[in-house]
Design an enzyme around this catalytic site. Structure first.
Site, PDB file in Angstrom:
ATOM      1  CE  LYS A 159     -73.416 -66.188  93.908  1.00 20.32           C
ATOM      2  NZ  LYS A 159     -74.430 -67.208  93.668  1.00 20.32           N
ATOM      3  CB  ILE A 160     -65.267 -67.664  90.419  1.00 20.52           C
ATOM      4  CG1 ILE A 160     -65.811 -66.246  90.252  1.00 20.52           C
ATOM      5  CG2 ILE A 160     -64.126 -67.915  89.437  1.00 20.52           C
ATOM      6  CD1 ILE A 160     -64.814 -65.157  90.573  1.00 20.52           C
ATOM      7  CB  THR A 199     -57.912 -66.316  87.902  1.00 20.96           C
ATOM      8  OG1 THR A 199     -58.799 -67.338  88.407  1.00 20.96           O
ATOM      9  CG2 THR A 199     -57.173 -66.848  86.692  1.00 20.96           C
ATOM     10  CB  SER A 200     -58.267 -66.079  93.584  1.00 20.71           C
ATOM     11  OG  SER A 200     -59.124 -67.072  93.079  1.00 20.71           O
ATOM     12  NE  ARG A 201     -58.651 -59.685  95.651  1.00 16.66           N
ATOM     13  CZ  ARG A 201     -59.518 -59.590  94.670  1.00 16.66           C
ATOM     14  NH1 ARG A 201     -59.287 -60.253  93.527  1.00 16.66           N
ATOM     15  NH2 ARG A 201     -60.610 -58.850  94.787  1.00 16.66           N
ATOM     16  CG  ASP A 212     -55.953 -62.220  85.570  1.00 13.28           C
ATOM     17  OD1 ASP A 212     -55.415 -61.591  84.636  1.00 13.28           O
ATOM     18  OD2 ASP A 212     -57.046 -61.870  86.064  1.00 13.28           O
ATOM     19  CD  GLU A 237     -53.195 -57.394  91.389  1.00 12.06           C
ATOM     20  OE1 GLU A 237     -54.223 -56.767  91.085  1.00 12.06           O
ATOM     21  OE2 GLU A 237     -53.072 -58.622  91.214  1.00 12.06           O
ATOM     22  CG  HIS A 261     -56.567 -58.134  88.593  1.00  5.55           C
ATOM     23  ND1 HIS A 261     -56.199 -58.121  89.918  1.00  5.55           N
ATOM     24  CD2 HIS A 261     -57.871 -58.504  88.589  1.00  5.55           C
ATOM     25  CE1 HIS A 261     -57.235 -58.444  90.668  1.00  5.55           C
ATOM     26  NE2 HIS A 261     -58.260 -58.691  89.879  1.00  5.55           N
ATOM     27  CD  GLN A 262     -56.208 -59.996  79.884  1.00  6.54           C
ATOM     28  OE1 GLN A 262     -55.076 -59.568  79.707  1.00  6.54           O
ATOM     29  NE2 GLN A 262     -57.013 -60.350  78.890  1.00  6.54           N
ATOM     30  CG  PHE A 309     -62.323 -57.603  86.053  1.00  2.00           C
ATOM     31  CD1 PHE A 309     -63.071 -56.470  85.799  1.00  2.00           C
ATOM     32  CD2 PHE A 309     -60.941 -57.488  86.059  1.00  2.00           C
ATOM     33  CE1 PHE A 309     -62.467 -55.245  85.562  1.00  2.00           C
ATOM     34  CE2 PHE A 309     -60.320 -56.273  85.843  1.00  2.00           C
ATOM     35  CZ  PHE A 309     -61.092 -55.145  85.585  1.00  2.00           C
TER      36      PHE A 309
END
Length: 346
Positions: free
Chosen positions: A178-179, A256-258, A282, A287, A319-320, A322
């Site tokens: 979806k992303i 921006t995933s993991r 991100d 982290e 990690h922003q 979301f």
């Protein structure tokens, strides 16, 4: 204060109708959002959710505090390994609810053996993370972060700020869930040629104009590579020395995933040789020791992270991706729905 609660006393027992829920790794904005929604649900559905909010993470050491809770709600950096599951089982926990999409930090096999169901939020405003992905791409390309600082100092020199036109460029999207699909739509709107890789191709991607290719072809032809896949055994360090070597000189890499999708040491070498011309992150593999807390008055001990932020062509956010009101509301709603059903949604 390490905790705040809608039910001050920690519960000692529970029944099938009542859900005593412990939230871990929470911040003030989450406590406000969840508390308000819980009050509405308890009135509207005649349900009984009693919530306690902890700032500290859930792991094998802190799991003993879960005695008497039916459910625990966790986030990306909580560690629900086999040892944690064992303690949760002993405490009477029946359900682990992730308020995120990824579940690589949960030992799902151990949970299944313990009879503990696990749920997650598989889709929460995918456009939110997609838009942050494009924000990183545009910031790195047009160097708006550097221009902002220059203008504030009265420096209007354009030297060192040259970017490239995104229109017509080939962008590789690894992971077309979806992303990933939301990212593809935006890139196509910019006039990009989009190459895609996913072990499970989706007809929607080809219908909108994306082109599935092998991973090697994507790496070889894409001037921008962006990651939108889950972290598992197959995808761990999918970006490594070998894959970086296949990329064009000066490639832009976005994650921006993991954090575990990227081999940080290989990326640093790629930055030093200028094989990687731009890096936007991100997420970060370690982290959990850094993100979501203020370390501005401390000496950060992570040498790899400290090395990464010395590069002028690296932009890191904490990690922003979301972090929008729409996404948080959807996360809260889905998480509480999962708690009320108690079903396994993996």
């Amino acid at each position: 204060m390490n905790t705040s609660s809608t039910d001050k006393a920690q519960p000692e027992c529970c029944n099938q109708q009542q859900r005593n829920v412990a939230f871990f790794s929470t911040r003030s904005y989450e406590r406000i959002l969840f508390s308000e929604l819980i009050k509405k649900l308890n009135v509207a559905n005649d349900s009984s959710i009693n919530a306690t909010f902890f700032e500290h993470p859930l792991n094998a050491s802190t799991a003993a505090s879960c005695h008497g809770y039916t459910d625990v709600v966790v986030f990306v950096n909580d560690d629900i390994n086999a040892a944690t599951i064992k303690v949760l089982k002993r405490c009477g926990v029946r359900h682990v609810a992730l308020r995120c999409a990824g579940f690589n930090n949960v030992n799902v096999n151990a949970a299944a053996k313990a009879g503990i169901t696990v749920s997650r939020v598989p889709a929460y405003s995918p456009q939110t993370v997609a838009e942050h992905t494009l924000a990183l791409i545009l910031t790195l390309n047009r160097k708006t972060h550097k221009a902002y600082n220059r203008v504030r100092e009265g420096n209007f020199d354009l030297g060192g700020l040259m970017g490239f036109t995104l229109h017509g460029k080939t962008v590789g999207v690894i992971g077309t869930g979806k992303i990933g699909q939301a990212v593809i739509r935006i890139l196509l709107g910019f006039g990009c040629h989009v190459l895609c890789f996913d072990p499970l191709p989706d007809n929607n991607v080809t219908a909108m104009g994306g082109h599935y290719v092998t991973l090697d072809e994507l790496l070889e032809k894409s001037v921008i590579v962006t990651l939108h896949c889950p972290l598992n055994e197959q995808s761990h360090h999918i970006i490594n020395a070998e894959s970086i070597d296949k990329m064009p000189q000066g490639v832009m890499l976005i994650n921006t995933s993991r954090g575990g999708l990227v081999d940080d040491n290989a990326v640093i070498k790629g930055l030093k040789t200028k094989k990687i011309g731009y890096l936007g992150l991100d997420v970060y593999e370690r982290e959990s020791e850094l993100f979501f807390d203020d370390h501005s008055q401390e000496i950060i001990q992570d040498d790899i992270f400290q090395r990464l932020i010395t590069f002028p062509n690296v932009v890191i956010t904490g990690h922003q991706g979301f972090f929008t009101i729409e996404a948080l509301e959807e996360i809260a709603k889905t998480t509480l729905d999962n708690i009320l059903t108690g079903e396994n949604t993996l």
